[in-house]
Design an enzyme around this catalytic site. Structure first.
Site, PDB file in Angstrom:
ATOM      1  N   GLU A  63       0.827  -1.208   0.000  1.00 51.26           N
ATOM      2  CA  GLU A  63       0.000   0.000   0.000  1.00 51.26           C
ATOM      3  C   GLU A  63       0.861   1.258   0.000  1.00 51.26           C
ATOM      4  O   GLU A  63       2.083   1.200   0.175  1.00 51.26           O
ATOM      5  CB  GLU A  63      -0.949  -0.043   1.200  1.00 51.26           C
ATOM      6  CG  GLU A  63      -1.916  -1.212   1.100  1.00 51.26           C
ATOM      7  CD  GLU A  63      -2.996  -1.219   2.171  1.00 51.26           C
ATOM      8  OE1 GLU A  63      -2.868  -0.477   3.167  1.00 51.26           O
ATOM      9  OE2 GLU A  63      -3.966  -1.975   1.994  1.00 51.26           O
ATOM     10  N   CYS A  72      -2.072  -4.669  -5.488  1.00 53.35           N
ATOM     11  CA  CYS A  72      -2.595  -5.910  -4.896  1.00 53.35           C
ATOM     12  C   CYS A  72      -1.547  -7.023  -4.922  1.00 53.35           C
ATOM     13  O   CYS A  72      -0.646  -7.041  -5.777  1.00 53.35           O
ATOM     14  CB  CYS A  72      -3.797  -6.408  -5.693  1.00 53.35           C
ATOM     15  SG  CYS A  72      -5.239  -5.363  -5.606  1.00 53.35           S
ATOM     16  N   GLU A  74      -1.807 -10.189  -5.799  1.00 58.72           N
ATOM     17  CA  GLU A  74      -1.793 -11.049  -6.992  1.00 58.72           C
ATOM     18  C   GLU A  74      -0.931 -10.433  -8.085  1.00 58.72           C
ATOM     19  O   GLU A  74      -0.163 -11.103  -8.774  1.00 58.72           O
ATOM     20  CB  GLU A  74      -3.218 -11.239  -7.539  1.00 58.72           C
ATOM     21  CG  GLU A  74      -4.178 -11.940  -6.606  1.00 58.72           C
ATOM     22  CD  GLU A  74      -4.942 -10.974  -5.711  1.00 58.72           C
ATOM     23  OE1 GLU A  74      -4.342  -9.985  -5.221  1.00 58.72           O
ATOM     24  OE2 GLU A  74      -6.137 -11.222  -5.482  1.00 58.72           O
ATOM     25  N   CYS A 114      -6.946  -7.452 -10.838  1.00 62.14           N
ATOM     26  CA  CYS A 114      -6.084  -8.638 -10.737  1.00 62.14           C
ATOM     27  C   CYS A 114      -6.569  -9.736 -11.672  1.00 62.14           C
ATOM     28  O   CYS A 114      -5.774 -10.442 -12.292  1.00 62.14           O
ATOM     29  CB  CYS A 114      -6.034  -9.140  -9.294  1.00 62.14           C
ATOM     30  SG  CYS A 114      -5.076  -8.032  -8.242  1.00 62.14           S
TER      31      CYS A 114
HETATM   32  N1  THU Z   1      -6.141  -6.343  -2.369  1.00 60.50           N
HETATM   33  C1  THU Z   1      -5.349  -7.342  -2.868  1.00 60.50           C
HETATM   34  O1  THU Z   1      -4.168  -7.442  -2.541  1.00 60.50           O
HETATM   35  N2  THU Z   1      -5.910  -8.205  -3.753  1.00 60.50           N
HETATM   36  C2  THU Z   1      -7.191  -8.127  -4.203  1.00 60.50           C
HETATM   37  O2  THU Z   1      -7.581  -8.904  -5.059  1.00 60.50           O
HETATM   38  C3  THU Z   1      -8.093  -7.117  -3.661  1.00 60.50           C
HETATM   39  C4  THU Z   1      -7.527  -6.162  -2.693  1.00 60.50           C
HETATM   40  C5  THU Z   1      -5.537  -5.384  -1.432  1.00 60.50           C
HETATM   41  C6  THU Z   1      -5.454  -3.974  -1.945  1.00 60.50           C
HETATM   42  C7  THU Z   1      -5.403  -3.184  -0.668  1.00 60.50           C
HETATM   43  O3  THU Z   1      -4.063  -3.136  -0.210  1.00 60.50           O
HETATM   44  C8  THU Z   1      -6.211  -4.031   0.313  1.00 60.50           C
HETATM   45  O4  THU Z   1      -6.294  -5.322  -0.248  1.00 60.50           O
HETATM   46  C9  THU Z   1      -7.587  -3.481   0.572  1.00 60.50           C
HETATM   47  O5  THU Z   1      -8.292  -3.299  -0.591  1.00 60.50           O
END
Ligand code: THU
Length: 156
Positions: A63, A72, A74, A114
């Site tokens: 983040e 994200c 993935e 993703c």
């Molecule tokens: N996030 C992921 O890592 N993968 C996903 O498929 C959906 C969301 C993360 C993004 C962000 O850092 C946190 O989850 C909240 O949305």
């Protein structure tokens, strides 16, 4: 004319019900999740990618205080695999998450962006990618192809 899209997915009650190879993949996703950088959402996501060579690549959400600059889990994992091992096909991707962002019992499944990136990974290698989604109940949902997660996706 009306048409229908259907797909089969498998469920496993817990990690113990998986093959040893898949259990290893899940543990890598869990390790990656612990190391996620998610100070804003406090929602930690881990992804592990199994390559044809047997190598496992890990990713987690990264983040940023400028929220949209984060990425994200993935995509971190798949882009890393693409950057380091571009000729090594992706056989499987496993995703796991923890945090209060989602209510207990909600389906944990990759976001649309993703899915789009996963779809392109599958398309460029012309070989399906199996998707393992670890739920908070411990159940694991297994899909045979990213196509099932993104029907009518944007692709060549
Ligand atoms: N996030 C992921 O890592 N993968 C996903 O498929 C959906 C969301 C993360 C993004 C962000 O850092 C946190 O989850 C909240 O949305």
């Amino acid at each position: 004319m009306s048409n229908q899209f259907q797909f089969i997915y498998r469920t496993f009650a817990s990690q113990d019900a998986l093959s040893l190879a898949d259990q290893t993949l899940v543990s890598h996703a869990l390790m990656a999740m612990q190391q996620a950088y998610a100070p804003y959402s406090k929602f930690k996501v881990g992804a592990s990618v199994l390559l044809q060579s047997g190598q496992i690549v890990q990713g987690n959400n990264q983040e940023n205080i400028a929220y949209p600059s984060g990425l994200c889990a993935e995509r971190v994992a798949l882009f890393y695999a693409g950057a380091q091992f571009p000729l090594d096909p992706v056989l499987k991707i496993c995703v796991v998450a923890e945090g209060d962002l989602m209510p207990q019992g909600a389906l944990l499944s990759p976001c649309g962006s993703c899915r789009q990136v996963m779809l392109e990974s599958e398309a460029r290698q012309a070989q399906p990618i199996e998707v393992l989604l670890v739920q908070r109940s411990g159940q694991i949902i297994v899909l045979d192809s990213v196509q099932n997660l993104l029907p009518f996706g944007f692709s060549k």
